[in-house]
Design a protein around this motif. Structure first.
Motif, PDB file in Angstrom:
ATOM      1  N   GLN A 512      37.537  36.071  39.610  1.00  0.00           N
ATOM      2  CA  GLN A 512      37.454  35.998  41.072  1.00  0.00           C
ATOM      3  C   GLN A 512      38.849  35.950  41.704  1.00  0.00           C
ATOM      4  O   GLN A 512      39.139  36.670  42.674  1.00  0.00           O
ATOM      5  CB  GLN A 512      36.647  34.760  41.477  1.00  0.00           C
ATOM      6  N   LYS A 513      39.723  35.116  41.129  1.00  0.00           N
ATOM      7  CA  LYS A 513      41.086  35.025  41.658  1.00  0.00           C
ATOM      8  C   LYS A 513      41.866  36.313  41.396  1.00  0.00           C
ATOM      9  O   LYS A 513      42.707  36.732  42.200  1.00  0.00           O
ATOM     10  CB  LYS A 513      41.801  33.832  41.040  1.00  0.00           C
ATOM     11  N   PHE A 514      41.598  36.935  40.276  1.00  0.00           N
ATOM     12  CA  PHE A 514      42.259  38.198  39.948  1.00  0.00           C
ATOM     13  C   PHE A 514      41.884  39.282  40.961  1.00  0.00           C
ATOM     14  O   PHE A 514      42.731  40.073  41.394  1.00  0.00           O
ATOM     15  CB  PHE A 514      41.881  38.610  38.533  1.00  0.00           C
ATOM     16  N   LYS A 515      40.617  39.312  41.364  1.00  0.00           N
ATOM     17  CA  LYS A 515      40.195  40.265  42.392  1.00  0.00           C
ATOM     18  C   LYS A 515      40.950  40.024  43.699  1.00  0.00           C
ATOM     19  O   LYS A 515      41.382  40.969  44.378  1.00  0.00           O
ATOM     20  CB  LYS A 515      38.689  40.150  42.624  1.00  0.00           C
ATOM     21  N   GLY A 516      41.093  38.720  44.034  1.00  0.00           N
ATOM     22  CA  GLY A 516      41.842  38.389  45.252  1.00  0.00           C
ATOM     23  C   GLY A 516      43.286  38.847  45.175  1.00  0.00           C
ATOM     24  O   GLY A 516      43.850  39.343  46.164  1.00  0.00           O
ATOM     25  N   LEU A 517      43.905  38.703  43.997  1.00  0.00           N
ATOM     26  CA  LEU A 517      45.283  39.142  43.800  1.00  0.00           C
ATOM     27  C   LEU A 517      45.398  40.656  43.973  1.00  0.00           C
ATOM     28  O   LEU A 517      46.347  41.157  44.615  1.00  0.00           O
ATOM     29  CB  LEU A 517      45.750  38.729  42.399  1.00  0.00           C
ATOM     30  N   ILE A 518      44.441  41.399  43.424  1.00  0.00           N
ATOM     31  CA  ILE A 518      44.468  42.863  43.545  1.00  0.00           C
ATOM     32  C   ILE A 518      44.344  43.278  45.010  1.00  0.00           C
ATOM     33  O   ILE A 518      45.028  44.208  45.472  1.00  0.00           O
ATOM     34  CB  ILE A 518      43.340  43.487  42.698  1.00  0.00           C
ATOM     35  N   GLN A 519      43.492  42.590  45.761  1.00  0.00           N
ATOM     36  CA  GLN A 519      43.338  42.905  47.181  1.00  0.00           C
ATOM     37  C   GLN A 519      44.662  42.750  47.921  1.00  0.00           C
ATOM     38  O   GLN A 519      45.021  43.576  48.780  1.00  0.00           O
ATOM     39  CB  GLN A 519      42.271  42.003  47.804  1.00  0.00           C
ATOM     40  N   LYS A 520      45.390  41.682  47.587  1.00  0.00           N
ATOM     41  CA  LYS A 520      46.689  41.460  48.250  1.00  0.00           C
ATOM     42  C   LYS A 520      47.722  42.497  47.829  1.00  0.00           C
ATOM     43  O   LYS A 520      48.477  43.018  48.654  1.00  0.00           O
ATOM     44  CB  LYS A 520      47.187  40.057  47.924  1.00  0.00           C
ATOM     45  N   LEU A 521      47.768  42.791  46.525  1.00  0.00           N
ATOM     46  CA  LEU A 521      48.765  43.734  46.028  1.00  0.00           C
ATOM     47  C   LEU A 521      48.574  45.124  46.631  1.00  0.00           C
ATOM     48  O   LEU A 521      49.548  45.823  46.959  1.00  0.00           O
ATOM     49  CB  LEU A 521      48.680  43.823  44.503  1.00  0.00           C
ATOM     50  N   PHE A 522      47.304  45.546  46.771  1.00  0.00           N
ATOM     51  CA  PHE A 522      47.012  46.891  47.260  1.00  0.00           C
ATOM     52  C   PHE A 522      46.623  46.909  48.740  1.00  0.00           C
ATOM     53  O   PHE A 522      46.284  47.970  49.268  1.00  0.00           O
ATOM     54  CB  PHE A 522      45.888  47.519  46.425  1.00  0.00           C
ATOM     55  N   LYS A 523      46.672  45.718  49.376  1.00  0.00           N
ATOM     56  CA  LYS A 523      46.377  45.598  50.812  1.00  0.00           C
ATOM     57  C   LYS A 523      45.023  46.238  51.138  1.00  0.00           C
ATOM     58  O   LYS A 523      44.891  47.070  52.052  1.00  0.00           O
ATOM     59  CB  LYS A 523      47.480  46.240  51.644  1.00  0.00           C
ATOM     60  N   LEU A 524      44.020  45.823  50.383  1.00  0.00           N
ATOM     61  CA  LEU A 524      42.676  46.368  50.560  1.00  0.00           C
ATOM     62  C   LEU A 524      41.920  45.598  51.634  1.00  0.00           C
ATOM     63  O   LEU A 524      42.012  44.368  51.717  1.00  0.00           O
ATOM     64  CB  LEU A 524      41.901  46.306  49.242  1.00  0.00           C
ATOM     65  N   GLU A 525      41.166  46.327  52.448  1.00  0.00           N
ATOM     66  CA  GLU A 525      40.371  45.680  53.491  1.00  0.00           C
ATOM     67  C   GLU A 525      39.016  45.220  52.959  1.00  0.00           C
ATOM     68  O   GLU A 525      38.515  44.159  53.325  1.00  0.00           O
ATOM     69  CB  GLU A 525      40.157  46.654  54.661  1.00  0.00           C
ATOM     70  N   ASN A 526      38.411  46.011  52.099  1.00  0.00           N
ATOM     71  CA  ASN A 526      37.095  45.662  51.550  1.00  0.00           C
ATOM     72  C   ASN A 526      37.233  44.866  50.250  1.00  0.00           C
ATOM     73  O   ASN A 526      38.211  45.028  49.508  1.00  0.00           O
ATOM     74  CB  ASN A 526      36.278  46.930  51.278  1.00  0.00           C
ATOM     75  N   GLU A 527      36.239  44.032  50.014  1.00  0.00           N
ATOM     76  CA  GLU A 527      36.243  43.253  48.782  1.00  0.00           C
ATOM     77  C   GLU A 527      36.012  44.164  47.569  1.00  0.00           C
ATOM     78  O   GLU A 527      35.326  45.173  47.654  1.00  0.00           O
ATOM     79  CB  GLU A 527      35.142  42.181  48.814  1.00  0.00           C
ATOM     80  N   ILE A 528      36.590  43.755  46.445  1.00  0.00           N
ATOM     81  CA  ILE A 528      36.408  44.511  45.208  1.00  0.00           C
ATOM     82  C   ILE A 528      35.044  44.154  44.608  1.00  0.00           C
ATOM     83  O   ILE A 528      34.747  42.978  44.378  1.00  0.00           O
ATOM     84  CB  ILE A 528      37.534  44.193  44.212  1.00  0.00           C
ATOM     85  N   SER A 529      34.237  45.142  44.374  1.00  0.00           N
ATOM     86  CA  SER A 529      32.889  44.875  43.866  1.00  0.00           C
ATOM     87  C   SER A 529      32.823  44.929  42.341  1.00  0.00           C
ATOM     88  O   SER A 529      31.971  44.291  41.729  1.00  0.00           O
ATOM     89  CB  SER A 529      31.895  45.893  44.444  1.00  0.00           C
ATOM     90  N   GLN A 530      33.745  45.679  41.726  1.00  0.00           N
ATOM     91  CA  GLN A 530      33.628  45.858  40.283  1.00  0.00           C
ATOM     92  C   GLN A 530      34.996  46.055  39.642  1.00  0.00           C
ATOM     93  O   GLN A 530      35.856  46.758  40.177  1.00  0.00           O
ATOM     94  CB  GLN A 530      32.739  47.072  39.978  1.00  0.00           C
TER      95      GLN A 530
END
Length: 566
Positions: A512-530
């Motif tokens: 879960q925290k890793f997904k959050g880190l990826i969102q920040k690194l790639f500046k993603l607006e949508n949550e990572i589903s998979q």
């Protein structure tokens, strides 16, 4: 001095049918009639009983220096008057008593005393039990009964000829365990009336092995599954009885006196799919191998048999064994298996998919070693610490080791093995023994030691071919530095315009925290589903990272792996 073994001329008709070998019940205890006659200086008929319980009696059949009978135990024999003995009832009588309609209120058929005890136990004075009158009415329609349980209902005979067939013609499953039956002829007289009978339980009855078992074969033609537990039978006794069951598919003979085995003759047990030998003190695996020609056998239970090793004949040392060709499920719990090389031996079974392996010394040894390694690896300034959580960790590690050693395994201790769990287990297994493998394969003079390694780890070379050879840094020794707790991964987000990012992340970071880190690194607006992982050594293998609460280490992610986020 030997006493008489038959009564004299009795004047009581009810005693005239007494027979040696009859089973009786008295005050909740079961026994066998071993003597019928007078016991001076008293008058009248006495029964000499050999009780099932070793200390239920007062002697071994010798009384006042006279040997009346021989009991099995020093204090299992005693005398009782015939009036105190319960000689049992017929099978139809027991069914009428057990399933007959009870007129009354909505608790018809319920033990009122038991209900009162339950009320006191749970402090519910006004406990209501309703609807049992309807169930009781349905059960009491004897012609529709298909499952009949008569355990401890003092069944001793089949009743009048044809009586059971007229009463309950549709019975498919019949439990006659722990009753007063004493011979297979009586059981055959019951079974022959039930043309739909498929499952029969006669456990805990003292049934004498018949002189001509084959003559009773016609009584059991429909039978497919029989349970013969706690009968003091040997394997020879079982094979004699098996001549009565021509179409048997499932045979359960747990907790008997089976210590040696033999391959069944060509006309006996050749269609067997399930064999339960639990609780028999067999001890040696070479006895188990004698059953290997049962080509249809799919399930074998040898739990609690004292087995300490697993070894197939030497001709199968480097290949799959021809024994047990159809065996899919094997129960090996509660044995004395202490060496992991014996687990690897099970890899030789062609069809093994389901293994029960609890409470064996190998698991305990592994637990101690793994606890030690885990504590040292994770606590730099260790002095003295105990953490119960490690017990769960080590059980999981043992689980992984078994999966890695048996390639076809799909279910372990009742838990399904997913492809992701198999990949992680096999990869961790490789790293665990990488140091030994590398040192042996890099030195041509250590061929003998390499052969020994292969004997203990027969799948290792296969795993090397599958995942690639381990590198010098991939060993089971864990460094205490912070750097060693980090994984270097390459993160890909196909839908993003950004190039892949290489990042070191902690092994103990949750998904879960890793997904959050990826969102920040790639500046993603949508949550990572998979998330999924692609191994650097086997890029054709991609598996999902599908549990947000687990740590990355759980999925066996290693340096250089590619993480794909969607």
């Amino acid at each position: 001095m030997i006493g008489p073994n038959i009564p004299g001329n009795t004047t009581k008709d009810e005693f005239s049918l007494l027979q040696l070998g009859q089973r009786i019940e008295c005050s909740g205890s079961y026994g066998t009639v071993k003597y019928i006659g007078e016991v001076p200086p008293t008058k009248g008929i006495w029964l000499g009983i050999d009780w099932d319980e070793p200390h239920r009696g007062k002697h071994d059949g010798m009384y006042n220096d006279v040997r009346y009978f021989k009991a099995r135990f020093p204090q299992s024999g005693s005398f009782i008057r015939p009036a105190k003995a319960n000689f049992g009832v017929s099978c139809p009588e027991a069914i009428r008593e057990r399933y007959g309609e009870v007129k009354g209120d909505e608790t018809a058929g319920i033990d009122r005393k038991g209900l009162e005890l339950l009320q006191k136990e749970i402090n519910a004075r006004f406990l209501e039990v309703v609807g049992f009158d309807k169930v009781n009415r349905q059960q009491s329609d004897f012609s529709k009964l298909q499952v009949v349980w008569l355990r401890e209902h003092q069944v001793s005979t089949a009743g009048s000829p044809g009586e059971l067939f007229q009463l309950c013609p549709r019975i498919r499953e019949l439990d006659l365990s722990r009753n007063l039956l004493n011979n297979w002829t009586a059981v055959a007289e019951i079974a022959i009336q039930l043309q739909f009978l498929r499952i029969l339980n006669v456990s805990e009855n003292h049934l004498v092995i018949p002189d001509d078992a084959l003559s009773l074969k016609s009584s059991f033609l429909s039978l497919e599954h029989i349970i013969v537990g706690k009968m003091s039978y040997s394997w020879c006794d079982v094979l004699i009885c098996a001549t009565m069951w021509p179409h048997i598919h499932k045979l359960q003979v747990p907790f008997n006196c089976i210590t040696t085995l033999s391959s069944p003759p060509p006309n006996i047990l050749q269609n067997l799919r399930l064999l339960d030998l639990e609780g028999n003190k067999i001890r040696h695996w070479h006895e188990i191998n004698k059953l290997g020609k049962l080509n249809t056998l799919e399930v074998l239970n040898i739990s609690n048999t004292g087995v300490s090793e697993i070894a197939f004949p030497l001709e199968y040392e480097q290949q799959k064994t021809e024994l047990f060709p159809s065996l899919k499920q094997l129960h090996l719990s509660e044995n004395n298996i202490s060496d992991w090389k014996y687990i690897s031996e099970l890899e030789k079974l062609k069809s093994l998919e389901d293994l029960k392996f609890r409470d064996n010394p190998a698991l305990q040894h592994e637990t101690v070693e793994t606890c030690f390694q885990l504590i040292i690896a994770r606590i730099g300034n260790l002095k003295d610490r105990y953490n119960p959580a490690l017990q769960h960790e080590t059980v999981e590690t043992c689980f992984q080791l078994i999966i890695a050693r048996i390639g076809n395994l799909k279910i372990l201790n009742g838990i399904s093995v997913t492809p992701e769990e198999r990949r992680g287990a096999e990869y961790d297994y490789m790293k665990r023994h990488a140091h030994s493998w590398l040192s042996l394969t890099s030195n041509s003079e250590k061929k003998e030691q390499l052969n020994e390694f292969t004997l203990h780890h027969p799948r290792y070379q296969y795993l090397v071919d599958k995942y690639g050879a381990p590198e010098n840094g991939e060993t089971e020794v864990t460094s205490h530095t912070l750097k060693s707790q980090l994984i270097l991964v390459e993160i890909h987000v196909p839908e993003s315009k950004h190039q892949p990012i290489t990042k070191r992340v902690p092994r103990n970071m949750t998904v879960q925290k890793f997904k959050g880190l990826i969102q920040k690194l790639f500046k993603l607006e949508n949550e990572i589903s998979q998330l999924s992982c692609r191994n650097k050594k086997a890029p054709y293998l991609e598996y999902p990272i599908d549990n947000d609460l687990e740590e990355l280490a759980y999925f066996a992610i290693s340096d250089g792996d590619h993480i794909i986020a969607q």
